[in-house]
Design a protein around this motif. Structure first.
Motif, short mmCIF file in Angstrom:
data_model
loop_
_atom_site.label_atom_id
_atom_site.label_comp_id
_atom_site.label_asym_id
_atom_site.label_seq_id
_atom_site.Cartn_x
_atom_site.Cartn_y
_atom_site.Cartn_z
N ILE A 116 63.46 79.88 57.08
CA ILE A 116 63.44 80.17 58.51
C ILE A 116 63.30 78.88 59.33
CG2 ILE A 116 62.11 81.28 60.35
CD1 ILE A 116 61.43 83.42 58.11
N VAL A 119 66.71 77.23 59.53
CA VAL A 119 67.62 77.91 60.45
C VAL A 119 67.19 77.64 61.90
CG1 VAL A 119 68.43 80.14 61.27
CG2 VAL A 119 68.28 79.71 58.82
N ALA A 123 69.75 75.93 64.38
CA ALA A 123 70.28 76.75 65.46
C ALA A 123 69.64 76.39 66.80
CB ALA A 123 70.05 78.23 65.16
N ASP A 124 68.65 75.51 66.77
CA ASP A 124 67.92 75.14 67.99
C ASP A 124 67.34 76.38 68.66
OD1 ASP A 124 66.83 73.60 69.90
OD2 ASP A 124 68.68 72.70 70.60
N PHE A 125 66.64 77.17 67.88
CA PHE A 125 66.11 78.46 68.31
C PHE A 125 64.64 78.52 67.93
CE2 PHE A 125 65.35 83.02 67.73
CZ PHE A 125 65.99 83.58 68.82
N VAL A 126 63.75 78.68 68.89
CA VAL A 126 62.31 78.71 68.61
C VAL A 126 61.92 80.10 68.11
CG1 VAL A 126 60.01 78.49 69.57
CG2 VAL A 126 61.82 76.97 70.34
N VAL A 127 61.62 80.20 66.83
CA VAL A 127 61.36 81.51 66.23
C VAL A 127 59.91 81.93 66.47
CG1 VAL A 127 61.27 82.79 64.06
CG2 VAL A 127 63.09 81.13 64.45
N THR A 128 59.74 83.15 67.00
CA THR A 128 58.39 83.67 67.20
C THR A 128 58.12 84.89 66.33
OG1 THR A 128 59.17 85.03 69.04
CG2 THR A 128 58.25 82.87 69.58
N GLY A 129 59.18 85.51 65.82
CA GLY A 129 58.98 86.70 65.00
C GLY A 129 60.16 86.91 64.09
N LYS B 135 63.44 86.64 65.95
CA LYS B 135 63.16 86.82 67.37
C LYS B 135 62.59 85.50 67.91
CE LYS B 135 62.37 90.10 70.65
NZ LYS B 135 63.00 91.41 70.91
N THR B 166 57.16 90.43 62.91
CA THR B 166 56.07 89.69 62.29
C THR B 166 55.97 88.32 62.95
OG1 THR B 166 56.61 90.77 60.22
CG2 THR B 166 55.14 88.87 60.12
#
Lengths: 170, 170
Positions: A116, A119, A123-129, B135, B166
């Motif tokens: 994760i 990725v 993807a330059d995406f801040v994952v929170t869940g 997310k 999660t």
DNA sequence: CTGCATGCAAAGAGTTTGCATAGCC
DNA sequence: GGCTATGCAAACTCTTTGCATGCAG
């Protein structure tokens, strides 16, 4: 079970710390949800809790679920053509969902977080869940033939539900 | 767009090969769903298709979605507290779901299949389908401030929805 | 022409809300 | 005792279904 008292008092504390009242219904609902591993539906919680609290209403089940989510004790799992199921496991994990017996098992994988993180970075995406489900056939059902359909929706073919997951060639 | 004719004739062929009639409504619905990347809801499809086919009904949208799923052209994405959204991408991929703008982006990752194969092996679980959602906040929303909430449910806080994934420490 | 597909409306399933009473704190 | 939670029922949202008419093959 021996530790039910511990669970109960920790549930009471959690509610009070968040400003919720700890009522007998909420305690019973929470105790059931937090101690089962079967990822129940709201209806299942309702019928289980009714055994001890015959007057409990579905509205209270839903209100308590919402409170538990609000307190970060619980998440909901949605799947097409089936009811929402509850998951008290808040650690990053994936779900093995058996098409035959409808059982949902948790699977903790040490590499998932690295995957994760990569990725997220690429993807330059801040994952929170996250939410990771694998649909398929569990070992028990392959070994045992038809499997236990006690949790499955009556009369509904499980293959129809598979259409809602990206196919994986096996 | 230049290739809309190609898409249209391939849609017609697909329907007929599966024993479905290729009606103007079905063609319009399929063309929209299969060519958009915004993972629309049924209602969104309805309002888009109504521009060209003002008499189309929601029931036809839903039956066409069911036909497309049946033909393996489409899958549905369910999320707690939000409508089902459609995804015409049938390759194994994951979804980057922005909490702020509600946009869903596809992300193809070359390592995902290896990862799944290993879990499948270790868990002794025959995988037939998958669903992997992350997310978080997309780059566009981090850069642009508030982001585009045009797809977001009106008046609903996105943080409430995050409770259903999660938590991942960032 | 034959029978599946459409559009309308009504039904269904799951979930939420309004309100008077009960009971936690 | 004040005020939130409960239980009941009705409302709500999304989706599905029944049926008479329309139209694709």
């Amino acid at each position: 079970m021996a530790e039910s008292g511990d669970l109960e008092s920790s549930i009471i504390k959690t509610f009070r710390n968040s400003g919720y009242r700890a009522t007998p219904q909420r305690i019973a609902i929470s105790r059931y949800i937090l101690s089962t591993h079967e990822h129940p539906t709201a209806q299942k919680v309702f019928s289980e809790v009714k055994k001890d609290h015959p007057t409990v209403s579905l509205a209270t089940i839903y209100t308590t679920i919402k409170a538990l989510k609000d307190m970060g004790m619980l998440q909901e799992l949605n799947h097409p053509q089936s009811e929402t199921r509850l998951d008290p496991n808040m650690e990053p994990h994936l779900h093995l969902i058996c098409s035959r017996c409808e059982r949902i098992s948790d699977w903790m994988d040490p590499e998932m977080e690295d995957f994760i993180a990569r990725v997220s970075d690429e993807a330059d995406f801040v994952v929170t869940g996250l939410r990771f489900d694998l649909k398929g056939i569990c070992k028990r059902c392959r070994d045992g033939g038809k499997g236990d359909r006690s949790l499955a929706a009556a009369g509904e073919s499980s293959s129809a539900k598979d259409a809602d997951y990206t196919a994986v060639k096996v």
